[in-house]
Write an enzyme that holds these catalytic residues in place. Structure first.
Site, PDB file in Angstrom:
ATOM      1  CG  ASP A   1       1.432 -11.470   2.962  1.00 29.24           C
ATOM      2  OD1 ASP A   1       0.783 -12.033   3.859  1.00 29.24           O
ATOM      3  OD2 ASP A   1       1.077 -11.462   1.759  1.00 29.24           O
TER       4      ASP A   1
ATOM      5  CG  ASP B   1      -0.706  -9.919  -1.285  1.00 24.43           C
ATOM      6  OD1 ASP B   1      -0.623 -10.038  -0.048  1.00 24.43           O
ATOM      7  OD2 ASP B   1      -1.467 -10.610  -1.979  1.00 24.43           O
ATOM      8  CB  SER B   2      -4.025  -8.067   0.417  1.00 23.90           C
ATOM      9  OG  SER B   2      -3.669  -9.010   1.381  1.00 23.90           O
TER      10      SER B   2
ATOM     11  CG  ASN C   1      -3.733  -9.320   5.635  1.00 24.09           C
ATOM     12  OD1 ASN C   1      -3.327  -9.094   4.493  1.00 24.09           O
ATOM     13  ND2 ASN C   1      -3.497 -10.460   6.255  1.00 24.09           N
TER      14      ASN C   1
HETATM   15 CA    CA Z   1      -1.161 -11.782   1.442  1.00 24.69          CA
END
Ligand code: CA
Length: 282
Positions: free
Chosen positions: A8, A231-232, A234
């Site tokens: 990402d 990290d998130s 999505n």
């Molecule tokens: Ca991200």
């Protein structure tokens, strides 16, 4: 046996200043020299990624616009999943009528209207909360993207007939973000949030996971030889389709729970550590 590392961008490969550290860039180049394939999987458009790559002279596969468009290391688009024009037009019309800040992302440009730009400024003044500096950062991030083009009326984009990969909404008002998500989630589209305050709308056939699966097949890499770092929320679709799932130290709790292990934060070159461990030391 070749390996594929899916990384990402914001909050993962980029440090908190939205730049690429020398350590991370170096790790990617070494991994490529060692025969691994690297793909950056991001909500951003490919041309925006390329601008970030320039200084470090990086060249990787890119899954852009949250899976709507995949580019090879030479920048050639393959396997696109654009929004259906009829949906895109409906969405944009609604966002425009409801006074949202929105971006229309095509293969070459990010279109915003001058009206939308003003909406973002006004919202910042209306929503009184502690995160003023965070809002300012988010606004700068949006307006600092490469190839932003201001137009008078969104209809110009539809008249030009370009494929639309993604529509991005930014709102500092949580209630308005929720309302947009509720209204727009009914149409068989995929909705993601890849940064604070944002909501990204892509085709129901597009996600980082779907794109990564297609790419792995194209490169003939087995699931157990794919490593993904995110990290998130999505990133969950891409973490689901790989053998080794790694969360950033700064990832949300939910992402950490989905992963095999957690690396350093994006300030601590967490990506370089994973590449070192999974590719260079093996
Ligand atoms: Ca991200």
């Amino acid at each position: 046996m070749s390996k594929l590392v899916a990384i990402d961008l914001d909050g993962t490969f980029l440090n908190p200043h939205y730049t690429i550290s020398a350590l991370n860039a170096d790790a990617v180049k070494k991994a490529q020299q060692a025969g691994a394939e690297i793909v950056i999987a991001t909500g951003r458009a490919n041309f925006d990624v390329q601008r970030l790559f320039e200084d470090e002279q990086l060249s990787t596969w890119v899954i852009g616009a949250n899976g709507a468009a995949t580019y090879d290391p030479d920048g050639k688009l393959s396997l696109p999943s654009p929004l259906e024009t009829i949906y895109a037009k409906e969405i944009v019309t609604w966002l425009n009528d409801e006074n949202y800040y929105y971006e229309i992302v095509t293969a070459k440009e990010i279109f915003i209207t001058s009206k939308a730009k003003q909406v973002l400024q006004d919202e910042m003044d209306i929503v009184h909360q502690d995160g003023r500096s965070e809002m300012e950062r988010a606004r700068k991030r949006q307006l600092g993207q490469a190839n932003i083009k201001e137009i008078d009326d969104y209809i110009e984009v539809f008249q030009a007939g370009d494929e639309i990969f993604k529509i991005t909404i930014v709102s500092f008002d949580e209630e308005r973000r929720r309302s947009a998500a509720d209204t727009l989630s009914k149409k068989g589209l995929n909705l993601f949030s890849s940064a604070d305050f944002n909501l990204e709308i892509v085709s129901g056939k597009a996600s980082k996971g779907i794109a990564l699966k297609k790419l792995a097949k194209h490169l003939d890499v087995e699931k157990e030889d794919i490593i993904a770092i995110g990290d998130s929320m999505n990133d969950l679709p891409m973490l689901e389709v790989v053998g080794t799932k790694v969360a950033m130290g700064n990832a949300t709790e939910e992402v950490k729970q989905h992963c095999d292990y957690t690396t350093g934060t994006n300030e601590q070159d967490g990506v370089a550590r994973v590449i070192e461990k999974e590719i260079l030391q093996k």
